[in-house]
Design a protein around this motif. Structure first.
Motif, PDB file in Angstrom:
ATOM      1  N   PRO A   7       0.816  -1.216   0.000  1.00 23.74           N
ATOM      2  CA  PRO A   7       0.000   0.000   0.000  1.00 23.74           C
ATOM      3  C   PRO A   7       0.850   1.267   0.000  1.00 23.74           C
ATOM      4  N   THR A   8       0.310   2.309  -0.594  1.00 30.67           N
ATOM      5  CA  THR A   8       0.892   3.635  -0.467  1.00 30.67           C
ATOM      6  C   THR A   8       0.426   4.208   0.880  1.00 30.67           C
ATOM      7  N   PHE A   9       0.485   5.524   1.081  1.00 33.54           N
ATOM      8  CA  PHE A   9       0.022   6.110   2.341  1.00 33.54           C
ATOM      9  C   PHE A   9      -1.436   5.727   2.568  1.00 33.54           C
ATOM     10  N   VAL A  10      -1.744   5.336   3.790  1.00 34.71           N
ATOM     11  CA  VAL A  10      -3.075   4.799   4.087  1.00 34.71           C
ATOM     12  C   VAL A  10      -3.884   5.830   4.874  1.00 34.71           C
ATOM     13  N   PHE A  11      -4.924   6.370   4.242  1.00 33.89           N
ATOM     14  CA  PHE A  11      -5.824   7.324   4.880  1.00 33.89           C
ATOM     15  C   PHE A  11      -7.142   6.640   5.243  1.00 33.89           C
ATOM     16  N   GLY A  12      -8.014   7.389   5.885  1.00 34.75           N
ATOM     17  CA  GLY A  12      -9.333   6.884   6.228  1.00 34.75           C
ATOM     18  C   GLY A  12      -9.577   6.910   7.727  1.00 34.75           C
ATOM     19  N   PRO A  13     -10.820   6.728   8.138  1.00 35.26           N
ATOM     20  CA  PRO A  13     -11.162   6.795   9.567  1.00 35.26           C
ATOM     21  C   PRO A  13     -10.592   5.614  10.339  1.00 35.26           C
ATOM     22  N   GLN A  14     -10.417   5.821  11.639  1.00 33.41           N
ATOM     23  CA  GLN A  14     -10.039   4.712  12.512  1.00 33.41           C
ATOM     24  C   GLN A  14     -11.180   3.703  12.555  1.00 33.41           C
ATOM     25  N   CYS A  15     -10.866   2.465  12.811  1.00 31.11           N
ATOM     26  CA  CYS A  15     -11.897   1.436  12.871  1.00 31.11           C
ATOM     27  C   CYS A  15     -12.888   1.714  13.997  1.00 31.11           C
ATOM     28  N   LYS A  64      -5.322  -3.163 -10.148  1.00 34.44           N
ATOM     29  CA  LYS A  64      -6.726  -2.759 -10.232  1.00 34.44           C
ATOM     30  C   LYS A  64      -7.560  -3.787 -10.997  1.00 34.44           C
ATOM     31  N   GLU A  65      -6.993  -4.313 -12.068  1.00 34.66           N
ATOM     32  CA  GLU A  65      -7.716  -5.323 -12.844  1.00 34.66           C
ATOM     33  C   GLU A  65      -7.900  -6.607 -12.039  1.00 34.66           C
ATOM     34  N   LEU A  66      -6.888  -7.006 -11.297  1.00 34.28           N
ATOM     35  CA  LEU A  66      -6.970  -8.225 -10.492  1.00 34.28           C
ATOM     36  C   LEU A  66      -8.011  -8.094  -9.381  1.00 34.28           C
ATOM     37  N   LEU A  67      -8.019  -6.941  -8.706  1.00 37.29           N
ATOM     38  CA  LEU A  67      -8.948  -6.757  -7.588  1.00 37.29           C
ATOM     39  C   LEU A  67     -10.378  -6.522  -8.076  1.00 37.29           C
ATOM     40  N   GLY A  68     -10.517  -5.748  -9.137  1.00 35.74           N
ATOM     41  CA  GLY A  68     -11.825  -5.588  -9.770  1.00 35.74           C
ATOM     42  C   GLY A  68     -12.817  -4.714  -9.027  1.00 35.74           C
ATOM     43  N   PHE A  69     -12.361  -3.852  -8.116  1.00 37.98           N
ATOM     44  CA  PHE A  69     -13.278  -2.906  -7.485  1.00 37.98           C
ATOM     45  C   PHE A  69     -12.691  -1.501  -7.509  1.00 37.98           C
ATOM     46  N   GLU A  70     -13.575  -0.515  -7.457  1.00 37.73           N
ATOM     47  CA  GLU A  70     -13.148   0.884  -7.505  1.00 37.73           C
ATOM     48  C   GLU A  70     -12.604   1.315  -6.150  1.00 37.73           C
ATOM     49  N   PHE A  71     -11.472   1.987  -6.166  1.00 41.17           N
ATOM     50  CA  PHE A  71     -10.895   2.501  -4.929  1.00 41.17           C
ATOM     51  C   PHE A  71     -11.613   3.775  -4.483  1.00 41.17           C
ATOM     52  N   THR A  72     -11.654   3.984  -3.201  1.00 38.91           N
ATOM     53  CA  THR A  72     -12.247   5.188  -2.612  1.00 38.91           C
ATOM     54  C   THR A  72     -11.428   6.413  -2.999  1.00 38.91           C
ATOM     55  N   ASP A  73     -12.105   7.507  -3.376  1.00 43.85           N
ATOM     56  CA  ASP A  73     -11.372   8.710  -3.787  1.00 43.85           C
ATOM     57  C   ASP A  73     -10.889   9.495  -2.572  1.00 43.85           C
ATOM     58  N   LEU A  74      -9.988  10.441  -2.833  1.00 48.37           N
ATOM     59  CA  LEU A  74      -9.355  11.202  -1.760  1.00 48.37           C
ATOM     60  C   LEU A  74     -10.380  12.023  -0.984  1.00 48.37           C
ATOM     61  N   GLU A  75     -11.323  12.631  -1.689  1.00 44.87           N
ATOM     62  CA  GLU A  75     -12.323  13.467  -1.021  1.00 44.87           C
ATOM     63  C   GLU A  75     -13.110  12.665   0.013  1.00 44.87           C
ATOM     64  N   THR A  76     -13.535  11.466  -0.354  1.00 48.62           N
ATOM     65  CA  THR A  76     -14.297  10.623   0.572  1.00 48.62           C
ATOM     66  C   THR A  76     -13.435  10.187   1.746  1.00 48.62           C
ATOM     67  N   SER A  77     -12.215   9.781   1.463  1.00 48.11           N
ATOM     68  CA  SER A  77     -11.317   9.307   2.514  1.00 48.11           C
ATOM     69  C   SER A  77     -11.014  10.400   3.533  1.00 48.11           C
ATOM     70  N   VAL A  78     -10.701  11.593   3.023  1.00 52.10           N
ATOM     71  CA  VAL A  78     -10.401  12.724   3.911  1.00 52.10           C
ATOM     72  C   VAL A  78     -11.648  13.141   4.681  1.00 52.10           C
ATOM     73  N   THR A  79     -12.771  13.266   3.991  1.00 46.61           N
ATOM     74  CA  THR A  79     -14.013  13.712   4.626  1.00 46.61           C
ATOM     75  C   THR A  79     -14.436  12.763   5.746  1.00 46.61           C
ATOM     76  N   ASP A  80     -14.382  11.455   5.485  1.00 49.79           N
ATOM     77  CA  ASP A  80     -14.762  10.489   6.517  1.00 49.79           C
ATOM     78  C   ASP A  80     -13.832  10.559   7.725  1.00 49.79           C
ATOM     79  N   THR A  81     -12.564  10.804   7.467  1.00 44.04           N
ATOM     80  CA  THR A  81     -11.590  10.911   8.555  1.00 44.04           C
ATOM     81  C   THR A  81     -11.868  12.137   9.415  1.00 44.04           C
TER      82      THR A  81
END
Length: 345
Positions: free
Chosen positions: A197-205, A316-333
């Motif tokens: 993974p690159t830098f990991v953002f998002g809310p705490q569990c 991305k092709e192997l996983l087959g799902f869309e990643f969360t965008d920066l705006e959503t990740s930052v906003t949720d955090t």
């Protein structure tokens, strides 16, 4: 249906807790997680509501070459999968070899060897490595470099000991190389996947994990939330990111998706920089506008073009799902931070 058992190392970690939550929420797995001490174990159990499908064990020091042996000797026969997420962090005394490099390498080496020796039913081993294992630190200043799933860092030990950042890159590269080499030399019967993974953002569990200072990646967001209007832009804060919930989803998917067997995955949803995060916070949280730093208009454009490019289309092709965008990740955090702080008042 009998639930399979997943061992997750470093169960107190930001990433590991999201993985454990997704595993338990699926109602398909039992989880055994390792923690450093009983105090940490008690908190994790409380956070997960004393879930009967969660068991915690003590692994005190990743530096020890037998760190996982006793746990695996006792419980290993019950494990179906191993997810190694435990990762040392720098301490204040800056002994990079002792506090970062040795535990990173030894921890990965021991848990892999313990899996081979004591866990005969394990089908897959998933190692959490890092984007830091795929490049050198100076790539963050070189837009002519492109990093993909086949890229590797090339620092020597001497170069790694120069500072904490270089030590981290050297440690992650060496620990990952160790796991790939062991999988081959020990003729491991289980399959191996490594996630970088690159830098990991998002809310705490859990809200209970929100404190004055957050884990190093989320602290970038937290620091802006608590900045002053006069604070200048931090142009050295820039890179690529992935949302923690997407990273956890990829980890869980490795268990069931045979396309991911033997793969080296590079998880990045896109670029970030200090200015871009500040723009999102100032736009999405009007109650903070005028109270926190806003930087300079257009300050993100040049910065976002000043560092290495990532080509992770294979992942991305192997996983087959869309990643969360920066705006959503930052906003949720930020929403979580503000909610916890409002409750504490």
């Amino acid at each position: 249906m009998t639930k399979q058992t997943v061992f997750v190392s470093g169960a107190t970690g930001f990433i590991a807790q999201h993985i454990i939550k997704q595993l338990l929420d699926s109602n398909l797995y039992k989880v055994v997680g390792s923690v450093r001490n009983s105090v940490k174990a008690d908190k994790v159990m409380r956070d997960f509501g004393n879930n009967t499908d969660l068991t915690l064990v003590i692994v005190e020091d990743l530096s020890n070459l037998d760190a996982f042996d006793s746990v695996f000797e006792k419980h290993g026969a019950t494990f179906d999968y191993v997810l190694h997420t435990a990762c040392p962090i720098l301490s204040a005394d800056n002994d990079f070899q002792k506090n970062l490099i040795t535990p990173a390498i030894n921890g990965s080496k021991n848990i892999f060897e313990a899996t081979v020796k004591y866990a005969p039913n394990v089908k897959k081993f998933v190692q959490t490595s890092s984007y830091a294992a795929m490049r050198n630190p100076d790539a963050n200043h070189n837009p002519n470099i492109t990093v993909n799933e086949k890229s590797w860092g090339s620092l020597t030990l001497q170069e790694g000991l120069q500072n904490g950042w270089s030590a981290y890159f050297y440690a992650k590269t060496s620990a990952e190389r160790e796991v790939w080499a062991l999988h081959k030399s020990l003729n491991a019967r289980f399959l191996l996947t490594v996630i970088n993974p690159t830098f990991v953002f998002g809310p705490q569990c859990f809200d209970s994990s929100v404190s004055k200072t957050l884990n190093s990646s989320c602290e970038i967001i937290n620091a802006i939330v608590h900045s002053k209007p006069s604070d200048p832009p931090q142009q050295d804060i820039k890179g690529n990111f992935i949302d923690v919930r997407d990273l956890a989803r990829a980890q869980v998917q490795c268990i069931t998706d045979d396309k991911l067997n033997g793969q080296r995955l590079l998880l990045s949803a896109g670029k970030y920089c200090w200015q871009l995060i500040a723009n999102i916070i100032n736009t999405e949280f009007p109650e903070l506008r005028g109270k926190i730093a806003k930087g300079e208009k257009g300050g993100d454009k040049q910065v976002l073009n000043s560092f290495a490019k990532i080509d992770n289309h294979v992942t991305k092709e192997l996983l087959g799902f869309e990643f969360t965008d920066l705006e959503t990740s930052v906003t949720d955090t930020v929403q979580q931070i503000l909610k916890v702080e409002a409750t504490a008042k």
